[in-house]
Design a protein around this motif. Structure first.
Motif, short mmCIF file in Angstrom:
data_model
loop_
_atom_site.label_atom_id
_atom_site.label_comp_id
_atom_site.label_asym_id
_atom_site.label_seq_id
_atom_site.Cartn_x
_atom_site.Cartn_y
_atom_site.Cartn_z
N PHE A 93 0.81 -1.22 0.00
CA PHE A 93 0.00 0.00 0.00
C PHE A 93 0.85 1.27 0.00
O PHE A 93 0.63 2.17 -0.81
CB PHE A 93 -0.96 0.03 1.19
N ALA A 94 1.81 1.37 0.90
CA ALA A 94 2.63 2.60 1.00
C ALA A 94 3.38 2.85 -0.30
O ALA A 94 3.43 3.99 -0.78
CB ALA A 94 3.59 2.49 2.18
N THR A 95 3.96 1.82 -0.89
CA THR A 95 4.71 1.97 -2.14
C THR A 95 3.80 2.42 -3.26
O THR A 95 4.14 3.33 -4.03
CB THR A 95 5.39 0.63 -2.51
N SER A 109 -8.16 4.06 -7.20
CA SER A 109 -8.51 3.83 -5.81
C SER A 109 -7.86 2.53 -5.36
O SER A 109 -8.01 1.50 -6.02
CB SER A 109 -10.03 3.71 -5.64
N ILE A 110 -7.14 2.59 -4.25
CA ILE A 110 -6.48 1.41 -3.71
C ILE A 110 -6.77 1.29 -2.22
O ILE A 110 -7.12 2.27 -1.57
CB ILE A 110 -4.95 1.42 -3.94
N TYR A 111 -6.63 0.09 -1.71
CA TYR A 111 -6.64 -0.13 -0.27
C TYR A 111 -5.72 -1.30 0.02
O TYR A 111 -5.39 -2.08 -0.86
CB TYR A 111 -8.06 -0.37 0.26
N GLY A 112 -5.22 -1.32 1.24
CA GLY A 112 -4.30 -2.38 1.61
C GLY A 112 -3.86 -2.20 3.03
O GLY A 112 -4.59 -1.67 3.86
N GLU A 113 -2.64 -2.62 3.28
CA GLU A 113 -2.12 -2.59 4.64
C GLU A 113 -0.77 -1.89 4.64
O GLU A 113 0.00 -1.98 3.69
CB GLU A 113 -1.99 -4.02 5.16
N ALA A 114 -0.50 -1.19 5.74
CA ALA A 114 0.78 -0.49 5.90
C ALA A 114 1.16 -0.51 7.37
O ALA A 114 0.30 -0.51 8.25
CB ALA A 114 0.67 0.95 5.40
N LYS A 121 4.63 8.35 7.62
CA LYS A 121 5.53 9.00 6.66
C LYS A 121 4.75 9.49 5.43
O LYS A 121 5.02 10.59 4.93
CB LYS A 121 6.64 8.01 6.23
N LEU A 122 3.77 8.70 4.98
CA LEU A 122 2.94 9.15 3.86
C LEU A 122 2.22 10.45 4.22
O LEU A 122 2.22 11.41 3.43
CB LEU A 122 1.90 8.09 3.49
N LEU A 123 1.64 10.52 5.42
CA LEU A 123 0.94 11.73 5.84
C LEU A 123 1.90 12.91 5.98
O LEU A 123 1.57 14.03 5.58
CB LEU A 123 0.21 11.48 7.16
N ILE A 127 0.82 12.98 1.41
CA ILE A 127 0.10 11.99 0.61
C ILE A 127 -1.17 11.64 1.36
O ILE A 127 -1.12 11.12 2.48
CB ILE A 127 0.97 10.75 0.34
N PRO A 128 -2.35 11.91 0.77
CA PRO A 128 -3.61 11.70 1.48
C PRO A 128 -3.96 10.21 1.62
O PRO A 128 -4.20 9.52 0.64
CB PRO A 128 -4.64 12.43 0.62
N VAL A 129 -3.95 9.74 2.84
CA VAL A 129 -4.36 8.37 3.17
C VAL A 129 -5.21 8.43 4.42
O VAL A 129 -5.14 9.39 5.18
CB VAL A 129 -3.15 7.42 3.39
N ALA A 130 -6.01 7.39 4.62
CA ALA A 130 -6.85 7.32 5.81
C ALA A 130 -6.98 5.86 6.24
O ALA A 130 -7.04 4.97 5.39
CB ALA A 130 -8.23 7.90 5.52
#
Length: 141
Positions: A93-95, A109-114, A121-123, A127-130
């Motif tokens: 997911f992060a990559t 649109s993606i979803y997964g695990e991080a 670090k993405l935030l 980089i918008p993630v939730a």
């Protein structure tokens, strides 16, 4: 294994499985059980009828029950919408999110695990993630 109907001090009802009656008692005494709806720590067994199965009933009767509350139904609908309209990328997911943000991969649109540090670090990098309010179903072969 034993299944108990539980309720919290706020009146939320939910079920949970335990290894044994004594395992439930130990978990309650150690404060390890919380409400599945609100997270409250005051949980106790609710009055419940014994589960008696009719051998003649269809095997589908063993399937999981329907959501018990509007909140649970909303989570089921959210999960279904995300799984239908997004690509599961697992632990990548992060990559994948970073590659889309940087323009190195097509946006979708993606979803997964991080891991928590990867998500943080993405935030930090804008980089918008939730986080999702459920654990993704694991894709297996």
């Amino acid at each position: 294994m034993i299944q108990y109907a539980l309720k919290c001090a706020e009146g939320h009802s939910f079920d949970s499985w335990f290894q044994s009656a004594s395992a439930f008692d130990k978990l309650v005494q150690s404060g390890m059980i919380s409400c599945a709806v609100c997270g409250g720590p005051d949980v106790e067994k609710a009055i419940m009828a014994p589960s008696v199965r009719n051998a003649r009933k269809d095997r589908d009767a063993r399937a999981l029950s329907a959501p018990a509350s509007p909140a649970e139904q909303a989570l089921v609908e959210l999960r279904n919408k995300i799984e239908k309209n997004s690509d599961y990328v697992g632990m990548n997911f992060a990559t994948e999110a970073r590659a889309m943000h940087d323009g190195d991969a097509p946006e979708r649109s993606i979803y997964g695990e991080a891991k928590i540090d990867e998500a943080r670090k993405l935030l930090e990098d804008g980089i918008p993630v939730a986080p999702l309010p459920f654990t993704p179903n694991r894709k297996t072969n």
